[in-house]
Write a protein that holds these residues in place. Structure first.
Motif, PDB file in Angstrom:
ATOM      1  N   LEU A  95      33.228  -0.356 -23.622  1.00 13.88           N
ATOM      2  CA  LEU A  95      33.690  -0.890 -22.339  1.00 13.88           C
ATOM      3  C   LEU A  95      33.160  -2.293 -22.055  1.00 13.88           C
ATOM      4  CD1 LEU A  95      33.340   2.303 -20.147  1.00 13.88           C
ATOM      5  CD2 LEU A  95      35.300   1.504 -21.421  1.00 13.88           C
ATOM      6  N   ASP A  96      32.305  -2.795 -22.931  1.00 18.35           N
ATOM      7  CA  ASP A  96      31.660  -4.071 -22.597  1.00 18.35           C
ATOM      8  C   ASP A  96      32.269  -5.280 -23.284  1.00 18.35           C
ATOM      9  OD1 ASP A  96      29.972  -2.742 -21.023  1.00 18.35           O
ATOM     10  OD2 ASP A  96      28.368  -2.555 -22.508  1.00 18.35           O
ATOM     11  N   ILE A  99      37.802  -9.890 -23.012  1.00 19.04           N
ATOM     12  CA  ILE A  99      39.233  -9.597 -22.975  1.00 19.04           C
ATOM     13  C   ILE A  99      39.908  -9.694 -24.337  1.00 19.04           C
ATOM     14  CG2 ILE A  99      39.561 -11.943 -22.030  1.00 19.04           C
ATOM     15  CD1 ILE A  99      42.214 -10.743 -20.873  1.00 19.04           C
ATOM     16  N   GLU A 100      39.527 -10.690 -25.124  1.00 16.99           N
ATOM     17  CA  GLU A 100      40.212 -10.861 -26.401  1.00 16.99           C
ATOM     18  C   GLU A 100      39.936  -9.705 -27.368  1.00 16.99           C
ATOM     19  OE1 GLU A 100      42.588 -12.695 -27.638  1.00 16.99           O
ATOM     20  OE2 GLU A 100      42.853 -13.732 -25.742  1.00 16.99           O
ATOM     21  N   LYS A 102      38.999  -6.597 -26.372  1.00 16.96           N
ATOM     22  CA  LYS A 102      39.082  -5.293 -25.731  1.00 16.96           C
ATOM     23  C   LYS A 102      40.133  -4.413 -26.404  1.00 16.96           C
ATOM     24  CE  LYS A 102      37.563  -3.457 -21.659  1.00 16.96           C
ATOM     25  NZ  LYS A 102      36.271  -3.622 -21.058  1.00 16.96           N
ATOM     26  N   ILE A 104      42.273  -0.740 -26.877  1.00 17.95           N
ATOM     27  CA  ILE A 104      42.792   0.159 -25.875  1.00 17.95           C
ATOM     28  C   ILE A 104      42.744   1.603 -26.354  1.00 17.95           C
ATOM     29  CG2 ILE A 104      45.209  -0.094 -26.531  1.00 17.95           C
ATOM     30  CD1 ILE A 104      44.132  -0.468 -22.966  1.00 17.95           C
TER      31      ILE A 104
ATOM     32  N   MET B  56      48.245   3.948 -20.270  1.00 17.40           N
ATOM     33  CA  MET B  56      49.392   3.156 -20.729  1.00 17.40           C
ATOM     34  C   MET B  56      49.644   1.989 -19.780  1.00 17.40           C
ATOM     35  SD  MET B  56      50.718   4.062 -23.555  1.00 17.40           S
ATOM     36  CE  MET B  56      52.409   4.386 -24.011  1.00 17.40           C
ATOM     37  N   ILE B  58      47.350   0.520 -17.980  1.00 20.29           N
ATOM     38  CA  ILE B  58      46.276  -0.444 -18.258  1.00 20.29           C
ATOM     39  C   ILE B  58      46.625  -1.251 -19.504  1.00 20.29           C
ATOM     40  CG2 ILE B  58      43.844  -0.704 -18.873  1.00 20.29           C
ATOM     41  CD1 ILE B  58      43.210   1.734 -17.205  1.00 20.29           C
ATOM     42  N   ARG B  59      47.176  -0.552 -20.492  1.00 16.50           N
ATOM     43  CA  ARG B  59      47.555  -1.236 -21.736  1.00 16.50           C
ATOM     44  C   ARG B  59      48.574  -2.354 -21.457  1.00 16.50           C
ATOM     45  NH1 ARG B  59      48.407   1.074 -27.350  1.00 16.50           N
ATOM     46  NH2 ARG B  59      47.759   3.046 -26.449  1.00 16.50           N
ATOM     47  N   LEU B  62      46.755  -5.225 -19.774  1.00 18.32           N
ATOM     48  CA  LEU B  62      45.860  -5.922 -20.696  1.00 18.32           C
ATOM     49  C   LEU B  62      46.631  -6.795 -21.687  1.00 18.32           C
ATOM     50  CD1 LEU B  62      42.870  -6.208 -21.578  1.00 18.32           C
ATOM     51  CD2 LEU B  62      43.355  -4.489 -23.298  1.00 18.32           C
ATOM     52  N   LYS B  65      47.846  -9.793 -19.922  1.00 16.74           N
ATOM     53  CA  LYS B  65      46.756 -10.737 -19.648  1.00 16.74           C
ATOM     54  C   LYS B  65      46.367 -11.504 -20.912  1.00 16.74           C
ATOM     55  CE  LYS B  65      42.578 -11.757 -17.458  1.00 16.74           C
ATOM     56  NZ  LYS B  65      42.240 -12.130 -16.107  1.00 16.74           N
ATOM     57  N   LYS B  66      46.292 -10.779 -22.031  1.00  9.01           N
ATOM     58  CA  LYS B  66      45.932 -11.445 -23.287  1.00  9.01           C
ATOM     59  C   LYS B  66      46.964 -12.496 -23.650  1.00  9.01           C
ATOM     60  CE  LYS B  66      43.183  -7.946 -25.652  1.00  9.01           C
ATOM     61  NZ  LYS B  66      43.110  -6.977 -26.740  1.00  9.01           N
ATOM     62  N   TYR B  69      46.781 -15.537 -21.291  1.00 12.67           N
ATOM     63  CA  TYR B  69      45.487 -16.181 -21.493  1.00 12.67           C
ATOM     64  C   TYR B  69      45.564 -17.203 -22.606  1.00 12.67           C
ATOM     65  CZ  TYR B  69      40.565 -15.698 -20.206  1.00 12.67           C
ATOM     66  OH  TYR B  69      39.328 -15.890 -19.684  1.00 12.67           O
ATOM     67  N   ARG B  70      46.264 -16.832 -23.681  1.00 16.13           N
ATOM     68  CA  ARG B  70      46.418 -17.741 -24.820  1.00 16.13           C
ATOM     69  C   ARG B  70      47.284 -18.941 -24.451  1.00 16.13           C
ATOM     70  NH1 ARG B  70      45.996 -12.843 -27.982  1.00 16.13           N
ATOM     71  NH2 ARG B  70      48.166 -12.371 -27.631  1.00 16.13           N
ATOM     72  N   GLY B  92      36.279   0.595 -17.140  1.00 19.51           N
ATOM     73  CA  GLY B  92      35.552  -0.629 -17.474  1.00 19.51           C
ATOM     74  C   GLY B  92      36.416  -1.878 -17.444  1.00 19.51           C
ATOM     75  N   PHE B  93      37.531  -1.827 -16.713  1.00 19.43           N
ATOM     76  CA  PHE B  93      38.435  -2.978 -16.688  1.00 19.43           C
ATOM     77  C   PHE B  93      38.337  -3.804 -15.414  1.00 19.43           C
ATOM     78  CE2 PHE B  93      40.183  -0.898 -20.289  1.00 19.43           C
ATOM     79  CZ  PHE B  93      40.782  -1.905 -21.024  1.00 19.43           C
ATOM     80  N   ILE B  96      37.557  -7.343 -16.066  1.00 18.20           N
ATOM     81  CA  ILE B  96      38.512  -8.030 -16.931  1.00 18.20           C
ATOM     82  C   ILE B  96      39.632  -8.638 -16.077  1.00 18.20           C
ATOM     83  CG2 ILE B  96      40.325  -7.618 -18.656  1.00 18.20           C
ATOM     84  CD1 ILE B  96      37.696  -7.589 -20.008  1.00 18.20           C
ATOM     85  N   MET B 220      27.242  -9.167 -20.178  1.00 19.00           N
ATOM     86  CA  MET B 220      28.629  -8.779 -20.386  1.00 19.00           C
ATOM     87  C   MET B 220      29.163  -7.967 -19.226  1.00 19.00           C
ATOM     88  SD  MET B 220      29.423 -10.188 -23.033  1.00 19.00           S
ATOM     89  CE  MET B 220      30.990  -9.505 -23.543  1.00 19.00           C
ATOM     90  N   ASN B 221      28.233  -7.321 -18.519  1.00 15.75           N
ATOM     91  CA  ASN B 221      28.777  -6.443 -17.492  1.00 15.75           C
ATOM     92  C   ASN B 221      27.858  -6.493 -16.302  1.00 15.75           C
ATOM     93  OD1 ASN B 221      28.029  -3.882 -16.413  1.00 15.75           O
ATOM     94  ND2 ASN B 221      28.329  -2.871 -18.385  1.00 15.75           N
TER      95      ASN B 221
END
Lengths: 142, 426
Positions: A95-96, A99-100, A102, A104, B56, B58-59, B62, B65-66, B69-70, B92-93, B96, B220-221
């Motif tokens: 979980l830590d 983003i790149e 992470k 799933i 799903m 969240i997927r 994510l 976002k990825k 982001y690029r 844990g998102f 993010i 990191m967190n």
């Protein structure tokens, strides 16, 4: 003691159908919304996994979901005749990560473990049997 | 499942209603991706009508976002309902995704300089000076503090003992500069304590172990509590009174850090009625050139100079301090944390001593104490007032060169500055 048995086919659209059945079940038994959400989410995660990866063929299969409620203990059993798979052995996600990085994978089962009070798995007569237990409380933080 | 699109100033706002579950996720992913294909890289997802989120879902978020982001864009979430919020938290998102209470807040977080200035020019105050232009964006009105821990006397006479160490949670010292170390046990760091700074919660430390190689620590967190150990430390507040954009007239060489402070002092005396003469400063800057210094040995009892004088005494200075002889690190990027004292100030000489250990301040001298982390040149993401974003981007994408105590002749061409008008020293 309140019981219900639902027979599903291995199609994603069945998840919608069962979520409506669960909704009725929770309504009839005065269960809080929170429980309904947790149960639906857990079934969504587990059934999606089974339907996507559980069967190595294109054939129609049956998945049986049993609900039982006694006192404040809700028990949900999921039975399928797919490949042996114990979700409790799935690696937990890290979980830590940033983003790149992470990933799933493993997240669904991680969520189920967090939302349910207890999970037990056994393989019996070529069937996966997964028993989820949820203690029903009205405490929002639970 | 319904998606409604609304475009505002180049930001695509997507109102989603329904469930973000495995059944819907592909459809949503396709529709959101088609927005990116059309060139919308900045998106706000309005989740006020989404009461359900699965892995799903969240997927989908994510992956989206990825992708943006690029492309230098971002996806922000607004009005996230309690159940989905809890799922993001468990998984844990939370850290993010950038999550905002309202669409408006999310929109503001995207705003670039031009947008803020055009939207509400009242918020920006421009000051033209003899060295360049300063633009001020007001932030908060809480009185600012500087927190001093440890003693600069023990440090300057190199007589720190293990008892001199003060351990503090990093979360209370988001921006600070001092002398100290990192490690679980005191023996891990005590013999090599050195210059240390924290910038937006990241620690940079140069151990005095002879290698001159800095240690980095990026938590990191946010739930993880990290301790930093210092013998002397100056901590600024975690938030700023104002964010300032500075651009020097001389874009070839830039202007010196003491000239920047000087102009900030005289502007502050005009603009801020209760200005007491002390500024806390955090800056992300384009460097002209750096004049730096650094401590070579740990200022601890074992190393106390034989003549019992300060480490800056002429007999000791060579052995104790690295002084750069020439300008270095031309055209780089720097992250700076510092304090500057104007003359006259409204603070007691004893309080000033605790920061600068000199009586020069009472004799009419202005004093500065700044640390800088220096990176290969990295352009700003955009011309904005979002200091913390820009700092985090430097840590994420910058190539680190070194960390130094800044001497006043170092020059800078432009930067975003977080400014605190210090009201109290504690």
């Amino acid at each position: 003691m309140e019981k219900k048995e639902i027979i599903l086919k291995n199609k994603l659209s069945e998840i919608r159908r069962i979520s409506e059945i669960i909704e009725k079940f929770c309504e009839n038994n005065n269960l809080p919304m929170r429980i309904l959400f947790d149960v639906n989410l857990s079934l969504d995660e587990l059934l999606t996994n089974i339907i996507h990866y559980g069967f190595g063929d294109e054939k129609e299969h049956t998945i049986i979901v049993k609900l039982s409620l006694s006192e404040n203990i809700l028990e949900i059993t999921i039975e399928d005749d797919g490949k042996a798979f114990n979700p409790l052995n799935a690696k937990p996600p890290n979980l830590d990560q940033s983003i790149e990085d992470k990933p799933i994978g493993g997240l669904g089962i991680y969520l189920v473990k967090n939302l349910m009070t207890e999970i037990n798995y056994k393989r019996l007569k070529s069937k996966n049997i997964l028993v989820l237990t949820k203690i029903v409380t009205n405490n929002l933080k639970e | 499942m319904k998606l409604k699109f609304e475009c505002n100033k180049g930001i695509q706002i997507v109102h989603i209603s329904g469930k973000l579950d495995s059944f819907n996720s592909q459809e949503i992913a396709d529709k959101l991706n088609s927005q990116i294909d059309k060139g919308f890289f900045n998106l706000i997802l309005d989740l006020s009508k989404v009461d359900y989120l699965s892995s799903m879902g969240i997927r989908v978020l994510l992956t989206l976002k990825k992708r943006v982001y690029r492309l230098n864009g971002d996806v922000k979430l607004s009005c996230v309902q309690p159940y989905p919020l809890n799922i993001l938290k468990i998984s844990g998102f939370l850290d993010i995704f950038s999550i905002y209470d309202t669409i408006n807040d999310a929109e503001k977080s995207f705003a670039t300089t031009e947008q803020i200035e055009m939207e509400d020019p009242k918020n920006i105050e421009t000051c033209n000076t003899r060295i360049g232009v300063f633009k001020f964006l007001k932030r908060n009105n809480n009185p600012s503090k500087i927190k001093i821990t440890g003693s600069n006397i023990d440090f300057l006479y190199a007589r720190c003992s293990e008892e001199s160490i003060v351990s503090e949670n990093l979360s209370n010292m988001k921006y600070s500069l001092g002398i100290g170390g990192l490690g679980e046990k005191i023996e891990d760091y005590f013999n090599c304590i050195g210059e240390l700074m924290t910038i937006a919660g990241t620690v940079v430390w140069v151990p005095t172990d002879g290698h001159n190689i800095p240690d980095f620590l990026i938590p990191m967190n946010e739930n993880e509590e990290i301790k930093i150990h210092t013998v002397f430390n100056i901590a600024l507040d975690n938030t700023f009174d104002e964010i300032v954009r500075f651009e020097a007239d001389n874009q070839k060489d830039g202007v010196t850090i003491d000239a920047i402070y000087d102009e900030l002092f005289s502007i502050s005396r005009k603009r801020i009625p209760d200005f007491k003469g002390l500024l806390g400063l955090v800056m992300r800057a384009d460097v002209g050139a750096i004049f730096g210094a650094g401590i070579k040995r740990a200022p601890i009892q074992n190393n106390t100079p034989e003549n019992k004088q300060m480490i800056t005494h002429r007999e000791n200075i060579k052995e104790w301090l690295n002084f750069q002889v020439e300008l270095e690190h031309k055209n780089t990027t720097a992250l700076i944390v510092g304090v500057g004292l104007d003359y006259p100030s409204k603070f007691d000489p004893s309080q000033i001593q605790a920061i600068f250990n000199t009586d020069l301040a009472t004799k009419g001298s202005k004093l500065f104490h700044n640390h800088a982390a220096i990176f290969k040149f990295l352009p700003e993401i955009k011309t904005s007032y979002q200091l913390e974003n820009e700092i985090n981007n430097v840590f994420k994408n910058g190539d680190f060169i070194s960390m130094q105590h800044l001497l006043d002749r170092s020059t800078f061409k432009k930067g975003i500055i977080g400014l605190n008008y210090v009201q109290e020293i504690i």
